[in-house]
Design an enzyme around this catalytic site. Sequence first.
Site, PDB file in Angstrom:
ATOM      1  N   SER A 173       1.181  -2.782   6.002  1.00 54.24           N
ATOM      2  CA  SER A 173       1.748  -1.415   5.858  1.00 54.24           C
ATOM      3  C   SER A 173       1.456  -0.723   4.555  1.00 54.24           C
ATOM      4  CB  SER A 173       3.137  -1.351   6.239  1.00 54.24           C
ATOM      5  OG  SER A 173       3.529  -0.076   6.569  1.00 54.24           O
ATOM      6  N   ASN A 174       2.152   0.127   4.152  1.00 53.36           N
ATOM      7  CA  ASN A 174       1.906   0.863   3.011  1.00 53.36           C
ATOM      8  C   ASN A 174       3.396   1.291   2.415  1.00 53.36           C
ATOM      9  OD1 ASN A 174       2.529   3.724   4.158  1.00 53.36           O
ATOM     10  ND2 ASN A 174       0.975   3.279   5.196  1.00 53.36           N
TER      11      ASN A 174
END
Length: 416
Positions: free
Chosen positions: A217-218
Site C-alpha cells: 500500500s502507500n
Amino acid sequence: METITLIEHKHIVLAVTGSIASYKAVDLASKLTQAGAIVEVIMTDSAQQFITPLTFESVTGQPVYTHLWKAESNGGLPTHIAHVGLGEQADLLVIVPATANTIAKLAHGLADDLLTVTVLATRCPLLIAPAMDGAMYTHPATRANLQTLIERGVYVIEPEEGRFASGLVGKGRLPDTPVLMGHIRRLLGQRGHLAGQHVVVTAGGTREPLDPVRYISNRSSGKQGYSIAQAALDAGATVTLISSAQHLVAPIGAELVTVNTALEMERTVLEYSTYADVLVMAAAVADFRPSNIAEQKIKKTETQGDTLMVELVRNPDILLEVKAQRQETGFPRVVVGFAAESENLLVNAKSKLDRKGLDLLIANDISASDAGFEVDTNRVLLLSLDEGVKQLELRSKMQVAEAVVERIAVLLEQSN
Ligand code: CTP
C-alpha cells in the site's frame, strides 16, 4: 478545534430537556461554540434537575433561558419577547436530548413552557435528538408522535442502541457529539450551492494483496478525501465516498462504499461515474499490484536465500478510463484529480491535467513535512483550464476541501 465555515456566525438555539443524557448537551454546546456558532440555550425545569444553567453559560458565553414568565437574572432578552426573539434570530433550533414528554408536547402543539412556546413561534429548521429508555422509545405513543413530527418536516436523529442508566439494553441512547454535529451540518447545509448534485469522492491508499496476511500500500491516510466529502455535504450535495482508507469515520450523510484494491476501486468508480455529477479522485491508487496472490501465507523458508522476488503488474489508470467513458456518456460532468509529486510539481501537474482530461487538478508536494500524507494541513496548487494555476498557502485539509468545493460549484455552473 478550528471553526467550521458552515457553522461560523450561525445563531443556534439549543433546547435541553431532562434526561440522564442532558449532560451530553454541554459538550455539544461547547463544540458548536468552538466551531463559531452563537449558541443560546433554553433549559426545561427537568433539565435543571440534571445540570445547571451556569454550566451552559460557561461554555457558550451566552445567557441561558429557563423561564417563560420571569426575566433571567443574568441578562438576555426581556422575558415577554424571549420566545419570539430567540426563534426570530435562529438559523437552527435543536432539541438535545428530547424526552418522550417534550416530543409528545411538540407533536400536539402544546405551549406551556419557554421551549414549547419558542418551537411554535419559530420558523427555522428544527432538529431533535430523542433520548429515553428503550421501552419508552418503542412505545406506540412515542412512535406516533415522532412520525407526526417527521411528517411535519422535523429532522429527527435516530437514537443509538446501547446500555441505559437503568442497566437495560435497547434503542434510545443519545449519539455522541461528533454524530450530532454531523447531523447539524447536514441540516444547515441542505440548501448550499451543491444541493441536488451527486458528488463521488474516492479516498485512501488502495491495498494490493500479496498473500492472505500481507499487502502493498502507500502512506495516504484518506484525510484530504474525507474532508472533501464533508465539504461537499456542507454544500448540500449527495455524497458517495468510495474509500480504501483505514480508521477514518465517514462524515454523517455520506454513502460509504468500502474497497480494498485498485481493481475494486476501478469497478466501483466506473459504475458511479455513469450518472454522478462530480468525481473527485483523491485516492492514492496503487499503480502496480502483485501478479500472483499466494493462497497461503508466504513462508520465509520457501524463499531462496535472503531475497524474495515479487513480480508486479500495472493497475489500470482509473481516471483515463473515466475520461474514455465520459466521452461517450457526458458523465461525470466535472472530474477532479490529484497529483502527488516529490519533484517538478508544476510541470508534472500540468501534464496530468491534460493527459487525464481533468477539469480541476489539486497538486501537492509530498516532500514537505507539513503538507500531503498523514498530516492535517496541506499546501496545494489548483490547476484548471479556465483559471490556470492558483496557489493556496498552508491551511487545514478542511479549508483546502472548501476551496475545492467552491471551484467545483463554478465548474458545474459552466458545464450547464
Ligand atoms: N489515479 C488513477 N488511477 C491510477 C493511479 C492514479 O485514477 N492507477 C488517479 C489518482 O487518484 C489521482 C491522479 O490519478 O487523482 C494522479 O495520481 P498520481 O499518483 O499523482 O499519478 P499517477 O497517475 O500514478 O502518475 P505517476 O505515478 O507517474 O506520478
